[in-house]
Design a protein around this motif. Sequence first.
Motif, short mmCIF file in Angstrom:
data_model
loop_
_atom_site.label_atom_id
_atom_site.label_comp_id
_atom_site.label_asym_id
_atom_site.label_seq_id
_atom_site.Cartn_x
_atom_site.Cartn_y
_atom_site.Cartn_z
N LYS A 17 0.85 -1.19 0.00
CA LYS A 17 0.00 0.00 0.00
C LYS A 17 0.89 1.24 0.00
O LYS A 17 1.79 1.34 0.83
CB LYS A 17 -0.91 0.04 1.23
N TYR A 35 -2.23 0.23 -4.74
CA TYR A 35 -2.50 -1.00 -4.00
C TYR A 35 -2.08 -2.15 -4.91
O TYR A 35 -2.69 -2.40 -5.94
CB TYR A 35 -3.99 -1.11 -3.65
N SER A 235 -12.36 -14.79 3.26
CA SER A 235 -12.73 -13.51 2.66
C SER A 235 -14.19 -13.48 2.22
O SER A 235 -14.79 -12.41 2.10
CB SER A 235 -11.82 -13.22 1.45
N SER A 285 -7.90 -5.44 7.53
CA SER A 285 -8.92 -6.18 6.78
C SER A 285 -9.63 -7.24 7.61
O SER A 285 -10.77 -7.61 7.30
CB SER A 285 -8.27 -6.84 5.55
N LYS A 288 -13.23 -7.02 8.75
CA LYS A 288 -14.35 -7.27 7.87
C LYS A 288 -15.04 -8.60 8.19
O LYS A 288 -16.12 -8.89 7.66
CB LYS A 288 -13.88 -7.28 6.41
N ASP A 308 -13.75 3.41 8.36
CA ASP A 308 -14.17 3.26 6.97
C ASP A 308 -13.92 4.51 6.14
O ASP A 308 -14.08 4.47 4.91
CB ASP A 308 -15.67 2.91 6.91
N GLU A 309 -13.52 5.62 6.79
CA GLU A 309 -13.21 6.83 6.04
C GLU A 309 -12.29 7.72 6.87
O GLU A 309 -12.22 7.61 8.10
CB GLU A 309 -14.49 7.60 5.70
N PRO A 319 -11.79 5.96 -6.11
CA PRO A 319 -12.56 4.83 -5.57
C PRO A 319 -11.66 3.73 -5.00
O PRO A 319 -12.05 3.03 -4.07
CB PRO A 319 -13.37 4.34 -6.77
N GLN A 320 -10.46 3.58 -5.55
CA GLN A 320 -9.57 2.53 -5.06
C GLN A 320 -9.15 2.81 -3.61
O GLN A 320 -9.13 1.90 -2.78
CB GLN A 320 -8.33 2.41 -5.95
N ALA A 322 -10.81 4.63 -1.39
CA ALA A 322 -11.98 4.48 -0.53
C ALA A 322 -12.22 3.02 -0.18
O ALA A 322 -12.66 2.68 0.93
CB ALA A 322 -13.21 5.07 -1.21
N GLU A 323 -11.90 2.12 -1.12
CA GLU A 323 -12.10 0.69 -0.90
C GLU A 323 -11.10 0.12 0.09
O GLU A 323 -11.39 -0.86 0.78
CB GLU A 323 -11.98 -0.05 -2.24
N HIS A 324 -9.90 0.75 0.18
CA HIS A 324 -8.82 0.19 1.00
C HIS A 324 -8.44 1.09 2.17
O HIS A 324 -7.34 0.96 2.71
CB HIS A 324 -7.59 -0.04 0.12
#
Length: 668
Positions: A17, A35, A235, A285, A288, A308-309, A319-320, A322-324
């Motif tokens: 990352k 990523y 996962s 992760s 999750k 989450d933010e 968007p990538q 925000a996903e990670h």
Amino acid sequence: MASSSAWGIEIGSYALKAVRLERNGDDVTLADFAYVPHKKVLSTPDVDGDEMIRLAIGQFMSQQPDMRQGPILISVPGNGAFARFAKLPPVEPKKVPDIVKFEAVQQIPFPIEEVEWDYETFTSEGSPEVEVGIFAITKGAVQARLNLYNELGLTPDGINISPVAAYNGLQYDMNLEPDSPGTIILDIGTASTDLIIAEGGRTWIRTFPIGGHNFTEALISSFKLTYSKAEKLKSEAQTSKYRRQILSAMRPVFGDLAQDVQRSIGYYQSLHREANLTRLIGVGSTFKLPGLRKFLSQQVQMEISRLDELKRLATGTNPQFAEHVLNSVTAYGLALQGLGLAAIDVNLIPISVVRDRLWGEKIKWFGAAAAMVVFGSMIAFARPMIDSRYTNQPSDFSHEIDPIIGRAQSLKTEFDKITQETEITAKPMNIRGMIDNRDVWPQITADIASMLAAAKPQPELLSGDPEQIKSIPPAQRRMLELESLDYVFVPPRGDETYPQMRLRMKVKTSNKDSVALVNRSVIQWLEKNAERKGTPYRILKDEPQTRPQTVRVDTFKTPPDDKAASPTGRGGDRGNFETQFSGKGRMGGFEGGGGEATVNPAGGRYVPQGRGSMGNSNLETLAPLPMPAATLPPDTEYYQVEVSWIIQLVDPHAPATTDGADAGKEGK
């Protein structure tokens, strides 16, 4: 290292990352994000982790042709580094580095010359206490990580450990201040979990070996899967039709994780009784996994939320990222450190790398300065020849020559300044010198054992046979037991060469002539052994703290058989009595679970009263621990005797003098 742009790079077990931030005043913007997942998880059996990392770095570098857009910071995992915390005695700020160096030698479990280390101090408004966090990693581990980057042409400017970087990221994003609610950050990685506590202006870190890998192993054991298939099943647990069976298989790991979290929180609260921890932030992760937050919340009785933010980072339309976000906090914290916005600004980069980088960047200035000096000197040397050649000509060249000479002198001054700025040999020399005091505490421990043995206890007391021990009346027993040992480190003052340590020991005995026993054993031992060849310190025996009149006697009685005393100990009971090393300094790095124990000195059973949750099991029923047989009558009188003395650290290789009084005067 502050810059307007910086990269933060973390290589985890799942992916690389990388975050690049740009700073404009007080605003921080996400300029770039990468990523790069590994082809296989690094914890997979028989996988070449170094090769996977090389491939990830190579792919990342191919996407970023120009990396020199600011400093580059990388991280090392918390389970591969050391984080130790200690309270410092109240001293002048200028004395803090000396005390920290002494603590570093004692706290780091490796020879100091084999590690890269740095520290950060923590203070609270209105409190005189100063706490220090010491962070270290072995030089071999640092060099191995640097070699992986250097092979692909990437040279980092700084190295930090992952839990510190994660704290820096959330401290900035959540505006964590000394008066903010006590916050726990739980970063669950693949191989280990970092628990970070931010409370009251201080930070505390503990890493324990439970992570996502353990959940995968649980699925392998339950369903007989390969590692890769178990990872995939984990996962997909949230949406799988076998969700109930998957969670049931992982439940024991949930319990182990919760127990370690409880143990860590309990230990911290035992050190800081006033601490008020109100919330827990989940990172990584693994958070999750379905049901994990609810389970932990029930166990620790605390609000748990998942990150989450990021509130203070302008991410734009990426968007990538925000996903990670959940697993990019470490890289975020590293980039903030490069921008000069980190609360804990420690750097474990080797000094040799810093020196090479500084010289590489400034070598062109050295060449330019040297060329101008030579050119100016040639002009100055040629001027008399020119003047003699044109003696009869009134032409004046001073308006052309003088500016050149002035410029040359200016460059020479700048050259001298740069040379001074890049002179960084003092720090390695200071670090190398710290190993001289590494044998102080082992020697103190050996000396205290000799002092207690100087009481010459009767052979029956050392036999281990209760009947033989009882044959000696308590009031006549020549036995001293260590109750506590405190110390204060005193840096050198004035023209003194070496620091001092003030020690205070409390012993207990049932001997009715307690003071006399201490005088003819401990005090006489101190006087006879003030100076010894090869010992790293001398005892200042002419100081009043070591004279007999300084001892103080308190009396107390042991309770009857049916009224148990209740000494408590961090980390659980260790036998008949507890030996504590406490005071204004701190020894050792033992971190127990914060449990309490009840002990019956007249004989009985160990009754655990720990804070940790053990389900419905009763350890007293399942595994009762018998205490040693009673060897004292119920009404035995005990005496506590306190002895203080001062030692002065010296060169252990210097010849010892014969006059102890002179040694004491030197310490003054």
